[in-house]
Write an enzyme that holds these catalytic residues in place. Sequence first.
Site, PDB file in Angstrom:
ATOM      1  N   SER A  79      -9.625  -1.936  -5.715  1.00  0.00           N
ATOM      2  CA  SER A  79     -10.386  -2.355  -6.894  1.00  0.00           C
ATOM      3  C   SER A  79     -11.286  -3.553  -6.655  1.00  0.00           C
ATOM      4  CB  SER A  79      -9.431  -2.654  -8.058  1.00  0.00           C
ATOM      5  OG  SER A  79      -8.561  -3.728  -7.725  1.00  0.00           O
TER       6      SER A  79
ATOM      7  N   SER B  44      -3.268  -7.558   7.959  1.00  0.00           N
ATOM      8  CA  SER B  44      -2.335  -8.676   7.952  1.00  0.00           C
ATOM      9  C   SER B  44      -3.128  -9.932   7.575  1.00  0.00           C
ATOM     10  CB  SER B  44      -1.652  -8.822   9.313  1.00  0.00           C
ATOM     11  OG  SER B  44      -0.731  -9.886   9.310  1.00  0.00           O
TER      12      SER B  44
ATOM     13  N   TYR C 280       4.719 -15.637   1.844  1.00  0.00           N
ATOM     14  CA  TYR C 280       3.516 -14.903   2.245  1.00  0.00           C
ATOM     15  C   TYR C 280       3.464 -14.746   3.760  1.00  0.00           C
ATOM     16  CZ  TYR C 280      -1.359 -13.574   2.785  1.00  0.00           C
ATOM     17  OH  TYR C 280      -2.526 -12.921   3.126  1.00  0.00           O
TER      18      TYR C 280
ATOM     19  N   LYS D 134       3.422 -11.263   6.128  1.00  0.00           N
ATOM     20  CA  LYS D 134       2.364 -10.931   7.083  1.00  0.00           C
ATOM     21  C   LYS D 134       2.881 -10.890   8.515  1.00  0.00           C
ATOM     22  CE  LYS D 134      -0.815 -10.150   4.111  1.00  0.00           C
ATOM     23  NZ  LYS D 134      -1.318  -8.762   3.963  1.00  0.00           N
TER      24      LYS D 134
END
Length: 234
Positions: free
Chosen positions: A14, A132, A146, A150
């Site tokens: 989006s 990533s 976070y 990753k």
Amino acid sequence: MNVKGKVAVVTGSSKGIGLETVKILLEKGMKVAGWSRGATDISHPDFIHFPTDIGSWESVQRSYEQTVAHFKSPVQVLVNNAGLGYTGGIETMPVQEWTEMFNVNVHGIFYTSRLVVPEMKKLDEGHIINISSIAGTNGIEFMSGYCGTKHAVRGISHSMYKELRNFGIKVTCIYPGSVNTNFFDKIDSVTANENMMRPQDIAETIAHVLDSHGNYHHVDIEVRPLRPKGKPTR
């Protein structure tokens, strides 16, 4: 890979990198399904959007079935771009935010890949691109969750490429530095700005990787802005 006429799925379609990737793949003649929670503002005869919660196995299954039925063809390219990030101390981050990051950033890659790989194996061809971050190569204070997601993307990608390469399936992991997208809307300490890379830069890298010779495999690609703080004054 000759991508013209082939089916691609782009998650997180989006906005930002996902939206720009959809545009460039359509320009290359692909048929593209966008999977995201928000609508994807593209009108094109070879594009369709399916509302998808990438962190939900049931939602991903539904979108996969709808995509294959719509295009009457298997998925040959998968761009795992959907992701989000929250900041917080290890003792203060809300459990809900931690869980949401792992559901979308990590579990989502498993869900999507699990569905597309069987048909790719039958075709003896396919390409999975996982987005990533440079946060997947080091640690950042107050971003342990976070960074953890990753780092997981990196490990999953490396294991996948070794598992799938003999079936003609490429797996590429891209590690972008800062990109001027809405990602930073949830990061109070950083504001998106023009010194960051453009989302279309990452989309162009994805297109380049897909165009490579069948026996040429990009495994890891790290990209960063040249001057993240802008041109120095002299």
